[in-house]
Design a protein around this motif. Structure first.
Motif, PDB file in Angstrom:
ATOM      1  N   TYR A 118       0.819  -1.404   0.126  1.00 14.88           N
ATOM      2  CA  TYR A 118      -0.266  -0.064  -0.030  1.00 14.88           C
ATOM      3  C   TYR A 118       0.796   1.264  -0.107  1.00 14.88           C
ATOM      4  CZ  TYR A 118      -2.326   3.897   2.447  1.00 14.88           C
ATOM      5  OH  TYR A 118      -2.628   5.345   2.639  1.00 14.88           O
ATOM      6  N   SER A 119       2.057   1.220   0.648  1.00 15.18           N
ATOM      7  CA  SER A 119       2.757   2.400   0.872  1.00 15.18           C
ATOM      8  C   SER A 119       3.921   2.488   0.192  1.00 15.18           C
ATOM      9  CB  SER A 119       3.041   2.512   2.513  1.00 15.18           C
ATOM     10  OG  SER A 119       3.943   1.288   2.861  1.00 15.18           O
ATOM     11  N   ASN A 124       5.148   6.040   4.003  1.00 17.53           N
ATOM     12  CA  ASN A 124       3.919   6.905   4.457  1.00 17.53           C
ATOM     13  C   ASN A 124       4.117   7.181   6.083  1.00 17.53           C
ATOM     14  OD1 ASN A 124       3.495   4.303   5.309  1.00 17.53           O
ATOM     15  ND2 ASN A 124       1.005   4.417   5.285  1.00 17.53           N
ATOM     16  N   ILE A 209     -11.234   8.331  -5.725  1.00 14.79           N
ATOM     17  CA  ILE A 209     -10.728   8.308  -4.378  1.00 14.79           C
ATOM     18  C   ILE A 209     -12.058   7.150  -3.575  1.00 14.79           C
ATOM     19  CG2 ILE A 209     -11.131   9.462  -2.316  1.00 14.79           C
ATOM     20  CD1 ILE A 209     -10.283  12.069  -3.904  1.00 14.79           C
ATOM     21  N   VAL A 251      -5.789   2.362  -5.512  1.00 11.75           N
ATOM     22  CA  VAL A 251      -5.016   3.293  -4.709  1.00 11.75           C
ATOM     23  C   VAL A 251      -4.014   3.917  -5.515  1.00 11.75           C
ATOM     24  CG1 VAL A 251      -3.225   3.545  -2.771  1.00 11.75           C
ATOM     25  CG2 VAL A 251      -5.361   2.154  -2.441  1.00 11.75           C
ATOM     26  N   ARG A 252      -3.337   3.216  -6.351  1.00 12.21           N
ATOM     27  CA  ARG A 252      -2.500   3.793  -7.505  1.00 12.21           C
ATOM     28  C   ARG A 252      -2.858   4.930  -8.102  1.00 12.21           C
ATOM     29  NH1 ARG A 252       0.908   1.109  -4.203  1.00 12.21           N
ATOM     30  NH2 ARG A 252       0.277   2.982  -3.135  1.00 12.21           N
ATOM     31  N   GLU A 255      -3.831   7.828  -6.263  1.00 11.07           N
ATOM     32  CA  GLU A 255      -2.747   8.607  -5.946  1.00 11.07           C
ATOM     33  C   GLU A 255      -1.871   9.411  -6.777  1.00 11.07           C
ATOM     34  OE1 GLU A 255       0.559   5.972  -3.876  1.00 11.07           O
ATOM     35  OE2 GLU A 255       1.073   6.099  -5.655  1.00 11.07           O
ATOM     36  N   LYS A 291       3.339  11.612  -1.592  1.00 17.80           N
ATOM     37  CA  LYS A 291       2.248  10.705  -2.088  1.00 17.80           C
ATOM     38  C   LYS A 291       1.736   9.947  -0.832  1.00 17.80           C
ATOM     39  CE  LYS A 291       3.719  10.038  -6.779  1.00 17.80           C
ATOM     40  NZ  LYS A 291       4.265   9.309  -7.765  1.00 17.80           N
ATOM     41  N   ASN A 295      -2.061  10.043   0.691  1.00 17.21           N
ATOM     42  CA  ASN A 295      -2.897   8.759   0.622  1.00 17.21           C
ATOM     43  C   ASN A 295      -3.423   8.686   2.075  1.00 17.21           C
ATOM     44  OD1 ASN A 295      -2.489   8.045  -2.116  1.00 17.21           O
ATOM     45  ND2 ASN A 295      -0.998   6.419  -1.658  1.00 17.21           N
ATOM     46  N   ASP A 296      -2.517   8.639   3.049  1.00 18.09           N
ATOM     47  CA  ASP A 296      -3.013   8.404   4.512  1.00 18.09           C
ATOM     48  C   ASP A 296      -4.111   9.312   4.646  1.00 18.09           C
ATOM     49  OD1 ASP A 296      -1.122   6.313   4.886  1.00 18.09           O
ATOM     50  OD2 ASP A 296       0.297   7.518   6.378  1.00 18.09           O
ATOM     51  N   THR A 298      -5.934  11.101   3.002  1.00 15.51           N
ATOM     52  CA  THR A 298      -7.224  10.924   2.069  1.00 15.51           C
ATOM     53  C   THR A 298      -7.983   9.739   2.791  1.00 15.51           C
ATOM     54  OG1 THR A 298      -6.228  11.952   0.244  1.00 15.51           O
ATOM     55  CG2 THR A 298      -8.272  10.869  -0.159  1.00 15.51           C
ATOM     56  N   LEU A 299      -7.370   8.541   2.701  1.00 18.43           N
ATOM     57  CA  LEU A 299      -8.094   7.249   2.841  1.00 18.43           C
ATOM     58  C   LEU A 299      -8.599   7.342   4.877  1.00 18.43           C
ATOM     59  CD1 LEU A 299      -6.180   4.899   0.710  1.00 18.43           C
ATOM     60  CD2 LEU A 299      -8.430   5.989   0.452  1.00 18.43           C
TER      61      LEU A 299
END
Ligand code: HEM
Length: 504
Positions: A118-119, A124, A209, A251-252, A255, A291, A295-296, A298-299
């Motif tokens: 994921y990261s 992240n 998203i 996710v990619r 992102e 990035k 991501n962190d 936002t999700l």
């Protein structure tokens, strides 16, 4: 004939490869374990399988209940055997010791295969070990989220616009599921905070998203957890690897587009605190970390808060007498004026209702797993460095010792005899956002949105069940655990309150 032979041959080969890989894994595991100092914590619980240990028992969507059952037999600190490693489950008061009192020693993160994927290799905030870059990300996120002091007015302004739009969608004559409008409101606020712009629900980025957000809980659910322990399973065409791959693709895609847009928006951003903060500190983080941080935010900011608000709405319908008390407080304190976050100081019942909701639901039931950064002793037991620690927050919040009658929803437990909120030190067993050095960076943002939403909602509407006498009946014991706990879908009816005229 030759085709079926090939199938059988390739099937046999696959089986042999699998046996070989398992054997290598076990050798590595036995070698690794024999060299580690022994963890003296009691466990593992009975019922595990040879070699696999407790892994099959915890691949359960109600794993949080199992952890509580084992606590009854093994005590507040016990260990699980998960094939390649031992995991220490911490319950009761010991959670405070681990997260807060000795937070530095336990402040590492478990870094499994799924977290790494994921990261992009732990680039992240949430899954990184506490190093220089992690500190920089937390500082920039805190600055960017503007959750404190003057910044709260900024969040209030962004939030109220989205909340009022959402509440217009609650104005229906027929019963409806409130989740979609709640979700749109929560995601809308996050997008403005992350990107500095409002996106309509049919915008392609909004859709990306939403898709990542929807797939994320299943990707990190109990069903796929064994990928962390046996990562090569992720290359086999099994359900877990498909679910995980689909989520990571989403996710990619999200992102890449957010990152591109955030760069384009740097010049014109006037409202996004996060981009401004990144821009002001660009030298401290490379592109991969930026990035990961976006991501962190936002999700983590979407799925958590929307799920929590959905449950709070269900609880107001389940308990009409509590809804009435909330209405009374709103009418007495606000009348028809819109709320600000500052109003919480004179609205103890609403504050207690939200705290009780956080306890009752325990949305992130085993927190984000921690890891010991050195050899430690906990309650007399030795735990070696690099041991995974699961703080059982769900267990803590439903522990009779701290919250009598834990499956009764009762905001009054957070109020004193005068109806005032009990002081913070008397609430030390309530840790829905974790605690200590890894405490949730979005705690304030989440609390601001919950307070403003619930207050504005109940100022305007009375909520009823879809059918008289059949409320949602929200019971946390029935929740499904992905990254967060999810309750079942339900419908409500709304009636605009007579005191509600046109709010300004
Ligand atoms: C009701 C809402 C929320 C709940 C219940 C919640 C809960 C949690 C918990 C339990 C942790 C783990 C803490 C620990 O390891 O001790 C955490 C970490 C985190 N949360 Fe939240 N959270 C919520 C909302 C948010 C929001 C709105 C954001 C973003 C703006 C956010 C971003 C994060 C991040 C980035 C971390 C990782 C921090 C680190 O490892 O340093 N969360 N959250």
């Amino acid at each position: 004939m030759s085709f079926s032979y090939l199938v059988i041959a390739s099937g046999t080969m696959l089986f042999e490869i699998a046996v070989l890989l398992v054997s290598l894994l076990l050798l590595k595991y036995a070698w690794g374990r024999s060299r580690r100092p022994k963890c003296t914590v009691p466990g593992p619980p009975p019922g595990g399988l040879p070699v696999l240990g407790n892994i099959v028992q915890i691949a359960d969507e109600r794993v949080y209940q199992k952890l509580c059952d084992w606590q009854k037999d093994l005590g507040d600190v016990y260990k699980l055997n998960l094939v390649t490693e031992e995991v220490v489950v911490v319950n009761g008061d010991a959670i405070y010791d681990v997260l807060v009192t000795n937070g530095d020693d336990y402040g590492g993160r478990m870094q499994g295969h799924r977290q790494g994927m994921y990261s992009n290799g732990f680039q992240n905030m949430g899954y990184r070990q506490p190093d220089k870059e992690w500190k920089a990300m937390r500082k920039i996120a805190q600055k960017g989220l503007k959750q404190y002091g003057e910044g709260v007015v900024h969040i209030e302004r962004i939030s109220m616009e989205e909340i009022l739009e959402c509440l217009d969608k609650f104005n229906k004559t027929e019963a409806f599921d409130p989740y979609d409008p709640i979700y749109a409101m929560v995601i809308g606020i996050v997008i403005v905070i992350s990107l500095g712009e409002r996106l309509s629900p049919d915008n392609p980025l909004y859709q990306k998203i939403k898709r990542a957000d929807e797939l994320f809980p299943a990707a990190f659910g109990a069903d796929t957890s064994y990928i962390d322990v046996i990562p090569w399973l992720n290359h086999l065409p099994i359900k877990a690897s498909k679910t995980f791959k689909e989520a990571m693709d989403a996710v990619r895609q999200m992102e890449a587009e957010i990152y591109q847009r955030s760069k384009n928006n740097v010049e014109k951003s006037t409202i996004s605190g996060v981009i401004d903060a990144i821009n002001a500190n660009r030298g401290e983080l490379n592109d991969a970390l930026i990035k990961g941080m976006i991501n962190d935010i936002t999700l983590a900011a979407t799925v958590t808060t929307s799920t929590q608000i959905r449950s709070l709405v269900a609880l107001t319908v389940d308990y009409p007498e509590i809804q009435q008390k909330l209405h009374d407080e709103i009418d007495n304190v606000l009348g028809q004026r819109l709320p600000t976050y500052e109003d919480r100081r004179v609205m103890p019942y609403m504050e207690a209702f939200i705290l009780e909701g956080l306890r009752y639901m325990s949305e992130v039931p085993i927190s984000v797993p921690h890891k010991t950064l050195k050899d430690v002793t906990l309650r007399g037991y030795f735990i070696p460095k690099d041991t995974q620690i699961w703080p059982n927050l769900y267990g803590l919040h439903h522990d009779e010792r701290f919250f009598p009658d834990p499956y009764t929803f009762k905001p009054e437990r957070f109020l004193d005899s005068e109806g005032e909120l009990i002081p913070v030190h008397e609430r030390k067993h309530l840790l829905p956002f974790g605690g200590g050095k890894r405490v949730c960076v979005g705690e304030q943002l989440a609390k601001i949105r919950m307070f403003l939403f619930m207050t504005t909602l109940l100022q305007r509407y009375t909520l009823y069940p879809e059918t008289d006498g059949c409320p949602p009946n929200y019971d946390p014991r029935l929740s499904i655990n992905g990254v967060t706990m999810r309750m079942h879908a339900y419908k409500i009816k709304t009636v605009e309150r007579s005191r509600f005229n046109v709010l300004t």
